[in-house]
Design an enzyme around this catalytic site. Sequence first.
Site, PDB file in Angstrom:
ATOM      1  CE  LYS A 118      -4.378  -1.732   0.839  1.00 44.65           C
ATOM      2  NZ  LYS A 118      -5.725  -1.626   1.284  1.00 44.65           N
ATOM      3  CE  LYS A 200      -5.777  -7.989  -1.298  1.00 44.07           C
ATOM      4  NZ  LYS A 200      -6.974  -7.872  -0.528  1.00 44.07           N
ATOM      5  CE  LYS A 203     -13.520  -3.848   0.365  1.00 40.61           C
ATOM      6  NZ  LYS A 203     -12.279  -3.720   1.119  1.00 40.61           N
TER       7      LYS A 203
HETATM    8  N1  AQP Z   1      -8.879 -11.141  -3.495  1.00 40.59           N
HETATM    9  C1  AQP Z   1      -9.284 -11.704  -2.367  1.00 40.59           C
HETATM   10  N2  AQP Z   1      -9.435 -13.041  -2.288  1.00 40.59           N
HETATM   11  C2  AQP Z   1      -9.853 -13.622  -1.129  1.00 40.59           C
HETATM   12  N3  AQP Z   1     -10.154 -12.920  -0.004  1.00 40.59           N
HETATM   13  C3  AQP Z   1     -10.027 -11.586  -0.049  1.00 40.59           C
HETATM   14  N4  AQP Z   1     -10.250 -10.621   0.860  1.00 40.59           N
HETATM   15  C4  AQP Z   1      -9.961  -9.418   0.304  1.00 40.59           C
HETATM   16  N5  AQP Z   1      -9.576  -9.573  -0.970  1.00 40.59           N
HETATM   17  C5  AQP Z   1      -9.593 -10.910  -1.221  1.00 40.59           C
HETATM   18  C6  AQP Z   1     -10.727 -10.862   2.225  1.00 40.59           C
HETATM   19  O1  AQP Z   1     -11.896 -10.084   2.425  1.00 40.59           O
HETATM   20  C7  AQP Z   1     -11.955  -9.705   3.805  1.00 40.59           C
HETATM   21  C8  AQP Z   1     -12.249  -8.238   3.920  1.00 40.59           C
HETATM   22  O2  AQP Z   1     -11.152  -7.526   3.347  1.00 40.59           O
HETATM   23  P1  AQP Z   1     -10.917  -6.009   3.679  1.00 40.59           P
HETATM   24  O3  AQP Z   1     -11.831  -5.191   2.904  1.00 40.59           O
HETATM   25  O4  AQP Z   1     -11.018  -5.790   5.142  1.00 40.59           O
HETATM   26  O5  AQP Z   1      -9.420  -5.696   3.334  1.00 40.59           O
HETATM   27  P2  AQP Z   1      -8.515  -6.133   2.142  1.00 40.59           P
HETATM   28  O6  AQP Z   1      -8.002  -7.497   2.432  1.00 40.59           O
HETATM   29  O7  AQP Z   1      -7.483  -5.065   1.964  1.00 40.59           O
HETATM   30  O8  AQP Z   1      -9.510  -6.195   0.906  1.00 40.59           O
HETATM   31  P3  AQP Z   1      -9.461  -5.395  -0.457  1.00 40.59           P
HETATM   32  O9  AQP Z   1     -10.664  -5.758  -1.241  1.00 40.59           O
HETATM   33  O10 AQP Z   1      -8.132  -5.615  -1.104  1.00 40.59           O
HETATM   34  O11 AQP Z   1      -9.614  -3.902   0.030  1.00 40.59           O
HETATM   35  P4  AQP Z   1      -8.724  -2.654  -0.354  1.00 40.59           P
HETATM   36  O12 AQP Z   1      -8.755  -2.579  -1.860  1.00 40.59           O
HETATM   37  O13 AQP Z   1      -9.378  -1.495   0.303  1.00 40.59           O
HETATM   38  O14 AQP Z   1      -7.362  -2.915   0.199  1.00 40.59           O
HETATM   39  C9  AQP Z   1     -10.638 -10.098   4.443  1.00 40.59           C
HETATM   40  O15 AQP Z   1     -10.812 -11.277   5.190  1.00 40.59           O
HETATM   41  C10 AQP Z   1      -9.739 -10.344   3.259  1.00 40.59           C
HETATM   42  O16 AQP Z   1      -8.738 -11.297   3.544  1.00 40.59           O
END
Ligand code: AQP
Length: 335
Positions: A118, A200, A203
């Site tokens: 990040k 990965k 969002k």
């Molecule tokens: N690509 C993924 N595959 C499987 N699991 C995923 N998670 C996120 N992306 C994937 C799981 O979703 C839960 C909530 O995630 P989060 O929103 O708290 O944070 P994150 O992991 O940082 O998810 P994003 O979508 O990548 O958000 P941004 O873009 O804001 O950083 C967690 O259990 C995560 O493991």
Amino acid sequence: MENAAEKRNVVLSFVQSSGTPTIGNYFGAFKNWHDMAVENDCIFGVADLHAITVRNTPADLRRRSMEMYAWLLALGLEPEKNIVFLQSHVPEHSQLAWILNCYAQFGEASRMTQFKDKSRQHADNVNVGLFTYPILMAADILLYNADQVPVGDDQRQHLELARDIAERFNGIYGETFRVPAPYIGKKGAKILSLQEPEKKMSKSDPNTKAFISLTDPDDVIAKKIKSAVTDSEATVRYAGNKPGVNNLMTLYSCCTGKDFDAIEAEFAGRGYGDFKAAVAEAVVEELRPLRNEHERIMKDKAYIEKCASEGAQKAEYLARRTLRKVMKKVGFYQV
Ligand code: AQP
């Protein structure tokens, strides 16, 4: 929540309100949450405090947090039986996070790969909150004495840190925190970007073709899957050098329950066009009921706010109890 006759596991997990959830969030986390809610005492939250580690327009953050909360309701997490709330409604999260900051080492936090990723993505805003994000996450978990934390693979390292902090604190002050165990689902723990399948799906990816949002209409889902990056082999098989195809096979498997051998047999001798069409149809069918339920709940703002307010009250009751214990152990003067 706890039945005196039968001790149920406490399961806890959060999702950041940093965008509309993707099928990565859905398969990696939400689906497990839904399944685990049947047999456990569950605490699910919208991590809106975590969401401000990147810049937001205030109105957008407010809307996204409310929409994310509605996704938790749409999943069927039953706010009457479980605790479903917004993190910022319970100030004990920030209070415990500060205390835990003093029991986490700078070196440990520096090793977190999400911080490194990040920091690269947001080079103009490498704030201290981004650095201490895993400590706040440890506070989220330890406040509620969670036994199990269902997360996607990307959160495994953060959870390890939460365990280390809990053990360290317990080692100094005696048994205080329950040391949580990760729960990583067998399938869908790491859904990859449709455009760059080495990383990965997220969002907040600026390339909207890289992810499928839970709000994407059917035709948009089909288009995004059609344009997903694959390879030139044109054979549907699971192999180390085929991340794009592996990812689509994983999605298909998550939706249909078929294993990779069955998928390879189904598409033997057929090209990627057929395969992608089938994946798109399966994803559309999987998401449609959830999207409809979310749309229905979003029309009832009073219900959403009632659930959020009651959820925060229940969460705060538990959180305050833990925080008080911790403050006493650390040596804060109490009156
Ligand atoms: N690509 C993924 N595959 C499987 N699991 C995923 N998670 C996120 N992306 C994937 C799981 O979703 C839960 C909530 O995630 P989060 O929103 O708290 O944070 P994150 O992991 O940082 O998810 P994003 O979508 O990548 O958000 P941004 O873009 O804001 O950083 C967690 O259990 C995560 O493991």
